[in-house]
Scaffold this motif. Sequence first.
Motif, short mmCIF file in Angstrom:
data_model
loop_
_atom_site.label_atom_id
_atom_site.label_comp_id
_atom_site.label_asym_id
_atom_site.label_seq_id
_atom_site.Cartn_x
_atom_site.Cartn_y
_atom_site.Cartn_z
N PHE A 30 -11.06 121.64 29.96
CA PHE A 30 -10.08 121.09 29.31
C PHE A 30 -9.00 120.41 30.22
O PHE A 30 -8.69 119.07 30.18
CB PHE A 30 -9.05 122.23 28.35
N HIS A 31 -8.78 121.02 31.41
CA HIS A 31 -7.94 120.55 32.41
C HIS A 31 -8.80 119.49 33.30
O HIS A 31 -8.16 118.50 33.67
CB HIS A 31 -7.58 121.53 33.50
N ALA A 32 -9.92 119.68 33.60
CA ALA A 32 -10.85 118.87 34.29
C ALA A 32 -10.84 117.47 33.45
O ALA A 32 -11.00 116.54 34.12
CB ALA A 32 -12.19 119.38 34.74
N LEU A 33 -10.88 117.52 32.24
CA LEU A 33 -11.16 116.26 31.23
C LEU A 33 -9.71 115.51 31.15
O LEU A 33 -9.78 114.67 30.29
CB LEU A 33 -11.83 116.69 30.01
N GLY A 34 -8.84 115.88 31.87
CA GLY A 34 -7.27 115.38 31.67
C GLY A 34 -6.38 116.02 30.76
O GLY A 34 -5.35 115.38 30.62
N GLY A 35 -6.78 117.07 30.25
CA GLY A 35 -5.76 117.64 29.18
C GLY A 35 -5.58 117.09 27.88
O GLY A 35 -4.53 117.29 27.35
N TYR A 80 -18.30 122.28 22.23
CA TYR A 80 -18.46 120.91 22.81
C TYR A 80 -17.15 120.34 22.73
O TYR A 80 -16.51 119.92 21.93
CB TYR A 80 -19.47 120.18 21.54
N VAL A 81 -16.79 119.94 23.98
CA VAL A 81 -15.43 119.52 24.36
C VAL A 81 -15.38 118.24 25.24
O VAL A 81 -15.91 117.99 26.22
CB VAL A 81 -14.67 120.42 25.42
N GLN A 82 -14.92 117.38 24.58
CA GLN A 82 -15.02 115.86 25.07
C GLN A 82 -13.93 115.06 25.42
O GLN A 82 -12.88 115.36 24.47
CB GLN A 82 -15.73 115.08 23.83
N GLN A 83 -13.82 114.51 26.24
CA GLN A 83 -12.46 113.50 26.63
C GLN A 83 -12.17 112.84 25.68
O GLN A 83 -12.98 111.74 25.07
CB GLN A 83 -12.84 112.98 27.97
N HIS A 84 -10.83 112.74 25.27
CA HIS A 84 -10.39 111.74 24.50
C HIS A 84 -10.48 110.65 25.04
O HIS A 84 -9.89 110.01 26.16
CB HIS A 84 -8.94 112.27 23.93
N ILE A 85 -10.97 109.29 24.39
CA ILE A 85 -11.02 107.88 25.00
C ILE A 85 -9.68 107.24 24.30
O ILE A 85 -9.87 107.04 23.17
CB ILE A 85 -12.01 107.45 24.68
N PRO A 86 -8.80 107.07 25.24
CA PRO A 86 -7.77 106.02 24.37
C PRO A 86 -8.42 104.72 23.88
O PRO A 86 -9.08 104.09 24.60
CB PRO A 86 -6.79 105.62 25.79
N ASN A 87 -7.89 104.45 22.74
CA ASN A 87 -8.38 103.20 22.24
C ASN A 87 -7.15 102.68 21.23
O ASN A 87 -5.93 103.28 21.19
CB ASN A 87 -9.53 103.54 21.41
#
Length: 296
Positions: free
Chosen positions: A135-140, A179-186
């Motif tokens: 979670f932290h590595a993927l930017g929170g 399954y934890v995926q970085q949220h992609i800003p859009n």
Amino acid sequence: MPPHLVALVSGTGWHVQDLIRASQVVGCRLDPLPFPSLAARIGGGPARIEARQVNLLGVDGVLVRMMPPGSLEQVVYRMDALHRLEARGIPVLNPPRAVEAAVDKYLSLAKLDAAGLPVPPTWVGESARDAMDAFHALGGDVVLKPLFGAEGRGLVRLSNPDLALRAFRAMERIDAVLYVQQHIPNNGHDLRAFVLNGRVLGAIRRTAPDGQWRTNVSLGGRAEALLLDPEAERLALRAAQSVGARMAGVDLLPDSRTGRLVVLEVNAVPGWRALSAATGIDVAAALLDDLIRWHR
């Protein structure tokens, strides 16, 4: 005699009714049969794979419209039956290996990544503690997704560490895969391309409702017809190919930070209600026609 096709379905909803309508358009016999009614006979005569007394080894094609929920044994048996149909030369849309790959978000994403396609940074595992590190590595700011699922159901966006830990521990307690995926800003929209037999049959832009982040039309998103640019079309075709899907719904997300598209996932049993409504394309007829031509 007209071609005889079978659709393996769950229920009798809009898509099944649309397939029945389309069967009259293309001039074929279509039997919508419940997936759980599949039964196999081995020994004591010719092998059979049947559903409600229809021998699937004698039809001209099988459309996998839906894979209903079931136990591990039930799902594995259904896939085994599809593999046996394919081995006997029956066209199966989608091929069973494509269904197996696409229904599993980890496996399909791994195949997309191995093919060199841009995908969101993702962590998959079973430990809530390790998931917090991710979670932290993927930017929170992440999206927690069920490993098996579609239409945006079960997705949770997490940006608060305390809530993330609660969610991860809850999943851990029920022996789920995280399954934890970085949220992609859009900009509140994504693209859905419908691929059939090596070409993009049609595409839509899906826009999330105000204040929401999920764009799925089943959850209130708005769909409009879209002509893909060459790069988006190339990504959609390569994504379908990477999981071995002859038919696929490919979700592409524009990253507002870079302006580039990323491939979110590939659906091997895609719906087409929003696509048909927005574009006027008779998707159901195209699917049945493809099966008929494949058989010939």
